[in-house]
Scaffold this active site. Structure first.
Site, PDB file in Angstrom:
ATOM      1  CE  LYS A  24      -3.695  -0.288   2.496  1.00 53.98           C
ATOM      2  NZ  LYS A  24      -4.320  -0.537   3.795  1.00 53.98           N
ATOM      3  NE  ARG A 338      -6.275  -4.435  -2.372  1.00 52.25           N
ATOM      4  CZ  ARG A 338      -6.742  -4.593  -1.153  1.00 52.25           C
ATOM      5  NH1 ARG A 338      -5.949  -4.521  -0.124  1.00 52.25           N
ATOM      6  NH2 ARG A 338      -8.017  -4.806  -0.937  1.00 52.25           N
ATOM      7  NE  ARG A 618       5.935 -47.084  -2.606  1.00 49.83           N
ATOM      8  CZ  ARG A 618       5.460 -46.203  -1.743  1.00 49.83           C
ATOM      9  NH1 ARG A 618       6.164 -45.124  -1.443  1.00 49.83           N
ATOM     10  NH2 ARG A 618       4.282 -46.365  -1.203  1.00 49.83           N
ATOM     11  CB  SER A 765      11.591 -41.046  -7.085  1.00 49.36           C
ATOM     12  OG  SER A 765      10.445 -40.276  -6.855  1.00 49.36           O
ATOM     13  N   GLY A 767      11.311 -39.342  -1.818  1.00 47.81           N
ATOM     14  CA  GLY A 767      10.079 -39.547  -1.052  1.00 47.81           C
ATOM     15  C   GLY A 767      10.140 -38.583   0.115  1.00 47.81           C
TER      16      GLY A 767
END
Ligand code: PEP
Ligand code: MG
Length: 877
Positions: A24, A338, A618, A765, A767
């Site tokens: 602002k 804005r 998997r 990968s 996890g």
């Protein structure tokens, strides 16, 4: 002596100083520089707020001095004086963080009024009524916001005075009535605070700034920050701006307007205003305002000027603007501009339109849409058939689109409690206030009686992408009795209703919803995102249905197919249990033999749904006891079916119990104990791929992923099992098939030894669910119970299971990437924890050079956009 500058006059700042001056403040400075009529003022910086907290919630003398200096400059600029009995300066004091947090922090208007200044203001404006109206508003606001006195005490007095003279509206009160209100207000203040209402404007000002700083840390602001990824250490700036008055009669007014329609994105001026009113009346939704188009009739010159400036602002900022303005006796002022909050539909239309209008290029357009917002478009709409027969019981304003169906609750707390019990809830309120934020978060939709399209409920709901119908005067809410009346019927707490936030219709029953599609502006925009991004986006899917949905949403493959979910199916759970309780390898192989065709069928269906795209499967991951019954009755039944004794089976089940199963016999550890499980799964994966490739002509290269590896020899062992069976199957089939064997990196030791692990892995990968669990030592299933305490105590600001902890877990990830690539520079690396669909984590994944993220189907579009944004902000080859 400190030399840091903490206070800036508007003319000293500009739009690039957002971090220091808040959004602002920076925009007020920019508008000042552009020569737009802005009531002048100054901004106390966000750094002052940070210092305030560092100093134990105290405004230092140095900052106070800078404030007083700026104040005397402001007096010179305006020709008015603080506390003057002739020409008093009045100011507003408003918060303004780097990013807007609508309604979350505090505002005080008319500051500077006291017993003398009010008289002067009355004379000066020749409007005593106006002066006392301003004074009573100020006392109420100051008491409530700064001193924490319950505002109902003031509202009751106002109602009492109105009742005495038979007034219906506030505007019916005369100057004399308002004087009486002021007298009574001051008595309340003295009673509550034990001292008179402060008469010294400088004291009022410092108290007010203190209150705004404090409000940065109020509970609703903290919740809002967590929802919107806003760090707590940014602090808020405070804007002190000379007041202009929209409540000075019929040539005065105040309003809020958007340069485009924030609900649809249409290019049309959209806004609301109230004649003879102050800003808070519009924003708080206390009076239902009129369309901005009425301004054209009421004050045509102001309207023309307003349009011209609004257009200029939009072009200047290259984005849809949300502006607050006030007209004081025919003179227009801009109080704020804005980038406007907008619905996801509107965001997409505006982004596409801005590109075709030549205002921005495709890359910049990417930044105009918040990825998380897309979520709202990916959720169901009403089933058209059911809708045909549904009776509309009320109509309100279509404040935030979407379809919502749930049970009604009448306050945030009830909504939250019932949502935690798994119910879908709709929050119904007379009007919402910032305290309702938690209820709004959990609600499917929000229905309010009062308030316009720019009321608090509407703005916040649009920001969250929550369906909202506002200003629905057709219903009568009784919040105490917890019911509402519509169309002559009573709807009680717990009854179902449905809301359509695009039409404003309210239905008095539950209506089925249907799945969405990506088309139109959404489709165009997403195709640009795909052109721009470097990071690939896969999905976590265990069923052909999820896989097909994810493909529709743009998934480029499956990054994680959790096979255990396939085992819970009624038909196969028996064979799974047989395998688990087997006494020896032969028995186990017998059970696995039964599972093989079913598992092969699973993979065939998944490959087909993915139409030849990459699929990572998997091997079995969870601890085996999860598949077994716990109740004696069920154990007995299973024992009978298996042909073993109850005692024997119960003993077996007991022996499988673990104190800490998430760190127990799971993941690759299962395949090390029982290699025949990995063998069966490997066989199914390969046989299915050969079959589908043959039938469909695809070139599927299955990726077999081994979970929970912490030591390269574990991986080597299981990989050998998989490779032997794969080679045998391929040999016997006379077909050609490429396949890959890789691993998850989800145990810290795997990350630390990733160079070794990479010798055996063809891909990694991450996890990050388990990696977060094990790095923090927080159980992922239980942390939710105590993380709130961490937020309260400011130890953490966000849930590390949702947003990747870049400082800790992220460091491990980054290290593992480097180590892994030092062994194999072409190692394919992705992430498949929940974080794969979180925008900030996607940005991180892009930055450290991962190949892909994988997330749930509904988050695929979110990740696609987040990946495009990451590329725009931080281009990578
Ligand atoms: C993980 O741990 O991040 C992961 C993807 O596996 P799961 O959630 O199935 O443990
Ligand atoms: Mg895991």
């Amino acid at each position: 002596m400190e030399s840091i500058k903490y206070v800036y006059l508007f003319k000293e700042g500009n739009a690039t100083m957002r971090n220091l001056l808040g959004g602002k403040g920076a925009n007020l400075a920019e508008m000042t520089n552009l020569g737009i009529p802005v009531p002048q003022g100054f901004t106390v910086s966000t750094e002052a707020c940070v210092k305030y907290y560092k100093d134990g919630k105290a405004i230092s003398d140095n900052i106070k001095e800078q404030i007083y200096e700026a104040l005397s400059e402001l007096e010179k600029i305006t020709g008015k004086e603080f506390g003057s009995v002739e020409n008093p300066l009045l100011v507003s004091v408003r918060s303004g963080a780097r990013v807007s947090m609508p309604g979350m922090m505090d505002t005080i208007l008319n500051l500077g009024l006291n017993d003398q200044a009010v008289v002067a203001l009355g004379k000066l404006t020749d409007n005593e009524r106006f002066a006392y109206d301003s004074y009573r508003r100020f006392i109420q606001m100051f008491s409530d916001v700064v001193m924490g006195i319950d505002k109902r005490k003031f509202e009751d007095v106002l109602d009492e005075v109105k009742g005495e003279i038979g007034a219906k509206f506030d505007t019916d009160l005369t100057a004399g009535d308002l004087k009486e209100v002021v007298r009574k207000y001051k008595i309340i203040y003295k009673k509550e605070m034990g001292e008179d209402f402060p008469q010294e404007p400088k004291v009022q000002l410092i108290e007010a700034i203190d209150a705004v700083f404090r409000s940065w840390d109020n509970p609703r602001a903290i919740v809002y920050r967590r929802l919107n990824d806003i760090p707590g250490d940014w602090g808020t700036a405070v804007n002190i701006q000379s007041m202009v008055f929209g409540n000075m009669g019929q040539t005065s007014g105040t309003g809020v307007a958007f340069t485009r329609n924030p609900a649809t994105g249409d290019k049309e001026m959209f806004g609301e205003y109230l004649i003879n009113a102050q800003g808070e009346d519009v924003v708080a939704g206390i009076r239902t305002p009129q369309s901005i188009l009425r301004l054209k009739e009421d004050l045509p010159e102001c309207y023309e000027e307003f349009l011209a400036i609004a257009d200029r602002l939009e072009k200047h900022y290259r984005d849809m603007q949300d502006m607050e303005f006030t007209i004081e006796q025919g003179k227009l002022y801009f109080l704020q501009t804005r980038s406007g909050k907008r619905t996801a539909q509107a965001a997409l239309k505006i982004a596409v339109d801005l590109v075709s209008e030549g205002l921005v290029d495709k890359k910049e357009a990417m930044l105009k849409v918040d990825p998380k917002q897309l979520d709202t478009l990916l959720h169901p709409t009403f089933d058209k058939e059911e809708l045909k027969n549904a009776k509309v019981i009320a109509k309100g304003l279509p404040a935030s689109p979407g379809a919502a169906c749930g049970k009604v609750y009448f306050n945030a707390e009830d909504a939250k409690t019932h949502s935690e019990l798994g119910e879908k809830v709709v929050l119904v309120r007379a009007e919402t206030s910032p305290e309702d934020i938690e209820g709004m978060v959990v609600a499917e939709g929000i229905l309010t009686v009062r308030g316009g399209m720019t009321s608090h409920a509407a703005v916040v709901a649009r920001g969250m992408g929550r369906c909202c119908v506002a200003g629905c005067g057709d219903i009568k809410v009784n919040e105490k009795a917890k019911n509402f009346e519509a169309n002559g019927e009573i709807y009680n707490e717990g009854d179902y209703i449905s809301l359509d936030g695009s039409t404003g219709f309210v239905y008095g029953l539950a209506i089925k919803t249907v799945e969405p599609e990506i088309s139109g502006h959404f489709g165009t925009f997403m195709s640009w995102a795909d052109e721009i991004r470097k990071l690939k986006v896969r999905t976590n899917a265990d069923t052909p249905r999820d896989a097909a949905q994810a493909v529709k949403f743009g998934a480029e493959g499956i990054g994680l197919c959790r096979t255990e979910h396939m085992f819970f199916d009624e038909e196969r759970i028996f064979a799974v249990r047989e395998m688990i309780v087997a006494e020896n390898e032969d028995q186990r192989r017998g059970a696995l033999e039964k599972l093989l065709p079913m598992q092969r069928e699973d993979f065939v269906n998944i490959y087909e749904a993915m139409e030849g795209r990459a699929v990572t499967i998997r091997l079995l991951d969870p601890p085996l006891h999860e598949f077994l019954p716990t109740e004696d009755e069920d154990i007995e039944e299973l024992a009978k079916d298996l042909g073993i004794s109850f005692q024997n089976l119960r003993f077996k089940i007991e022996s499988l119990k673990e104190f800490n199963p998430m760190m127990g016999h799971r993941g690759c550890r299962l395949s090390i104990s029982y290699p025949e499980i990995a063998e069966m799964q490997g066989r199914a994966i390969i046989e299915a791929a050969i079959e589908v490739n043959k039938r469909k002509g695809y070139n599927i290269v299955p990726e077999i992923m081994i979970p929970l590896v912490g030591e390269v020899k574990e991986l080597g062992f299981v990989k050998n099992v998989v490779v032997s069976v794969a080679e045998e199957v391929i040999r016997n089939s006379n077909a050609e098939l490429d396949y890959k064997v890789g691993t998850m990196i989800e145990v810290p030791r795997a990350a630390l030894t990733a160079d070794e692990i990479a010798k055996e892995a063809e891909f990694f990968s991450f996890g990050t669910n388990d990696l977060t669990q094990m790095t923090f030592g927080f159980s992922r299933d239980d942390a939710g119970k105590f993380l709130n305490n961490y937020y309260d105590k400011k130890i953490y600001e966000f849930d590390p299971f949702q947003k990747l902890d870049q400082d800790g877990v992220g460091k491990l990830v980054e290290m593992a990437v480097k180590l892994g690539k030092s062994t194999k520079d072409d190692l394919k690396i992705g992430i498949c924890g929940e974080h794969g669909g979180d925008p900030s984590s996607v940005e991180f994944s892009h930055a450290i050079g991962l190949d892909y993220v994988s997330c749930s189907p509904y988050r695929v579009p979110v990740a696609r956009l987040a990946a495009a944004q990451a590329q725009v902000k931080n281009p990578r080859q």
